[in-house]
Write a protein that holds these residues in place. Structure first.
Motif, PDB file in Angstrom:
ATOM      1  N   ALA A 170       0.725  -1.159   0.005  1.00 16.24           N
ATOM      2  CA  ALA A 170       0.060   0.280   0.112  1.00 16.24           C
ATOM      3  C   ALA A 170       0.823   1.208   0.031  1.00 16.24           C
ATOM      4  CB  ALA A 170      -1.183  -0.032   1.240  1.00 16.24           C
ATOM      5  N   LEU A 171       1.889   1.322   0.609  1.00 18.44           N
ATOM      6  CA  LEU A 171       2.761   2.338   0.687  1.00 18.44           C
ATOM      7  C   LEU A 171       3.596   2.573  -0.647  1.00 18.44           C
ATOM      8  CD1 LEU A 171       4.188   1.922   4.165  1.00 18.44           C
ATOM      9  CD2 LEU A 171       2.717   3.515   3.598  1.00 18.44           C
ATOM     10  N   LEU A 172       3.648   1.445  -1.370  1.00 19.11           N
ATOM     11  CA  LEU A 172       4.314   1.796  -2.604  1.00 19.11           C
ATOM     12  C   LEU A 172       3.616   2.431  -3.579  1.00 19.11           C
ATOM     13  CD1 LEU A 172       6.910   1.133  -4.071  1.00 19.11           C
ATOM     14  CD2 LEU A 172       5.669  -1.095  -5.036  1.00 19.11           C
ATOM     15  N   GLU A 173       2.222   2.347  -3.279  1.00 22.17           N
ATOM     16  CA  GLU A 173       1.577   3.280  -4.158  1.00 22.17           C
ATOM     17  C   GLU A 173       1.415   4.721  -4.009  1.00 22.17           C
ATOM     18  OE1 GLU A 173      -2.412   1.590  -3.491  1.00 22.17           O
ATOM     19  OE2 GLU A 173      -2.068  -0.438  -4.120  1.00 22.17           O
ATOM     20  N   ARG A 228      12.204  -0.530   5.753  1.00 24.44           N
ATOM     21  CA  ARG A 228      12.937   0.445   5.488  1.00 24.44           C
ATOM     22  C   ARG A 228      12.189   1.400   4.506  1.00 24.44           C
ATOM     23  NH1 ARG A 228      18.557  -2.769   5.079  1.00 24.44           N
ATOM     24  NH2 ARG A 228      18.447  -3.516   7.211  1.00 24.44           N
ATOM     25  N   MET A 229      10.751   1.277   4.365  1.00 28.77           N
ATOM     26  CA  MET A 229      10.203   1.861   3.371  1.00 28.77           C
ATOM     27  C   MET A 229      10.430   3.655   3.749  1.00 28.77           C
ATOM     28  SD  MET A 229       8.526  -0.890   4.504  1.00 28.77           S
ATOM     29  CE  MET A 229       7.099  -0.551   5.353  1.00 28.77           C
ATOM     30  N   GLY A 230      10.166   3.962   4.984  1.00 34.38           N
ATOM     31  CA  GLY A 230      10.140   5.491   5.295  1.00 34.38           C
ATOM     32  C   GLY A 230      11.548   5.822   5.367  1.00 34.38           C
ATOM     33  N   ALA A 231      12.675   4.900   5.606  1.00 32.58           N
ATOM     34  CA  ALA A 231      13.824   5.661   5.602  1.00 32.58           C
ATOM     35  C   ALA A 231      14.335   5.826   4.287  1.00 32.58           C
ATOM     36  CB  ALA A 231      14.600   4.480   6.389  1.00 32.58           C
ATOM     37  N   ILE A 232      14.104   4.927   3.404  1.00 34.43           N
ATOM     38  CA  ILE A 232      14.478   5.100   2.097  1.00 34.43           C
ATOM     39  C   ILE A 232      13.837   6.497   1.475  1.00 34.43           C
ATOM     40  CG2 ILE A 232      14.263   4.145  -0.439  1.00 34.43           C
ATOM     41  CD1 ILE A 232      14.508   1.431   0.725  1.00 34.43           C
ATOM     42  N   TYR A 233      12.615   6.661   1.635  1.00 32.11           N
ATOM     43  CA  TYR A 233      12.037   7.808   1.191  1.00 32.11           C
ATOM     44  C   TYR A 233      12.707   9.010   1.545  1.00 32.11           C
ATOM     45  CZ  TYR A 233       8.371  11.501   0.840  1.00 32.11           C
ATOM     46  OH  TYR A 233       7.786  12.615   0.493  1.00 32.11           O
ATOM     47  N   THR A 234      12.811   9.272   3.036  1.00 31.90           N
ATOM     48  CA  THR A 234      13.405  10.210   3.757  1.00 31.90           C
ATOM     49  C   THR A 234      14.534  10.543   3.301  1.00 31.90           C
ATOM     50  OG1 THR A 234      12.043   9.793   5.713  1.00 31.90           O
ATOM     51  CG2 THR A 234      14.262  10.902   6.131  1.00 31.90           C
ATOM     52  N   ALA A 235      15.801   9.523   3.117  1.00 35.26           N
ATOM     53  CA  ALA A 235      16.877   9.730   2.511  1.00 35.26           C
ATOM     54  C   ALA A 235      16.625  10.369   1.152  1.00 35.26           C
ATOM     55  CB  ALA A 235      17.777   8.288   2.159  1.00 35.26           C
ATOM     56  N   LYS A 266      14.141   1.809  -6.012  1.00 37.24           N
ATOM     57  CA  LYS A 266      14.036   2.079  -7.595  1.00 37.24           C
ATOM     58  C   LYS A 266      12.869   3.171  -7.667  1.00 37.24           C
ATOM     59  CE  LYS A 266      15.286  -2.389  -9.558  1.00 37.24           C
ATOM     60  NZ  LYS A 266      14.705  -3.564 -10.048  1.00 37.24           N
ATOM     61  N   ALA A 267      11.855   3.215  -6.742  1.00 42.47           N
ATOM     62  CA  ALA A 267      10.653   4.116  -6.830  1.00 42.47           C
ATOM     63  C   ALA A 267      10.905   5.202  -6.188  1.00 42.47           C
ATOM     64  CB  ALA A 267       9.458   3.128  -6.335  1.00 42.47           C
TER      65      ALA A 267
END
Length: 299
Positions: A170-173, A228-235, A266-267
């Motif tokens: 859901a977060l990837l969307e 690590r969804m949030g960490a990747i986005y935040t970086a 990737k996203a």
């Protein structure tokens, strides 16, 4: 959490024969630093002397100089040397994977280096960035205290995550949602309601312009872990919001053999910014989006 970390590190060490290569890589990198350090210290030649008493004085002076060099050895380097030469614990990454970040550090250090995760490789990163600022963000407060008891000079902060690995699809969307991809910085994304924007970050995150960011945490190998969804986005957002004129940000993501790290890097860090992949680590070079108004989220 300590038990889970111990199991995870043990499984990594059990993967085989990489431990020796890692120790050799660390020894070579730190030894190289010491050679430069010593060369600079010894760059002034001593005047020639013909008398035996002068030679004795020179010998005594050289001994004093050696003592001064040892006393002046950077603390981060000294601690790393002692830690890795007296411990059977090796870093989570392989020698080849470490070399990706090492090449960038050799070019950019001393610099500002942000690391998501506090682990057995933390003394190494701090030593390789001697003279710069290396900050570690860790999800487990008790683990921070454990590491601090052994490495009190490491700068680390506790961070809470409100995501769960099972929500990753859901977060990837959110890659297509303006609240996440049409914002100037992390604070704006948080205000717009982007669930990937980390909110519980220490002030140092906003106060420092980060040259390098390593995403090697939080935990992401069990369904209930934050991932690590949030960490990747935040970086990625930290890199895009960098002040104009300060250059690009090197972002590294470890464990890209796992679905979340693979898809989210990737996203949200963008395949167009991918510079290199070696083993389980990806290296992205992300420019400041403040350099040119209207820069798209991904090229």
């Amino acid at each position: 959490m300590h038990v889970r970390k111990a199991i995870h590190f043990a499984s990594l060490r059990a993967q085989g024969k990489g431990g020796l290569a890692l120790r050799l890589l660390l020894a070579a990198a730190l030894a190289g630093f010491l050679l430069v350090f010593a060369a600079r210290s010894l760059s002034s030649p001593s005047p020639p002397s013909s008398s035996s008493s002068s030679r004795l004085q020179e010998t005594s002076a050289a001994a004093d100089c050696d003592k001064q060099q040892l006393a002046g050895l950077p603390l981060a380097v000294a601690e790393a040397l002692v830690h890795y030469t007296t411990s059977n614990v090796t870093p989570q990454q392989t020698a080849d994977e470490i070399s990706v970040s090492l090449r960038v550090l050799q070019r950019r250090a001393p610099c500002n280096f942000l690391v998501f995760g506090l682990g057995h490789d933390s003394p190494m990163w701090a030593a390789l960035n001697h003279g710069g600022r290396t900050v570690f963000l860790e999800e487990d407060a008790s683990w921070i205290e454990s590491v601090r008891s052994k490495h009190p000079t490491l700068e680390s902060y506790h961070v809470r995550y409100d995501t769960v690995l099972t929500d990753s699809d859901a977060l990837l969307e959110l890659r297509e949602h303006p609240s996440c991809v049409a914002q100037a910085d992390l604070a704006s994304a948080a205000e717009a309601g982007c669930r990937l924007a980390l909110r519980d970050l220490p002030p140092v995150f906003r106060e420092v312009e980060w040259d390098l960011v390593m995403v090697d945490a939080p935990t992401g190998w069990t369904p209930e872990s934050p991932g690590r969804m949030g960490a990747i986005y935040t970086a990625g957002m930290a890199a895009r919001a960098r002040r104009p004129g300060n250059g690009a940000t090197d972002v590294f993501v470890h464990d890209v053999d796992r679905p979340v790290e693979d898809r989210f890097s990737k996203a949200f860090l963008c395949e167009g910014y991918l510079a290199e992949q070696v083993g389980r680590i990806r290296h992205f070079v992300i420019p400041s989006h403040r350099e040119k108004e209207g820069t798209p989220f991904c090229p």
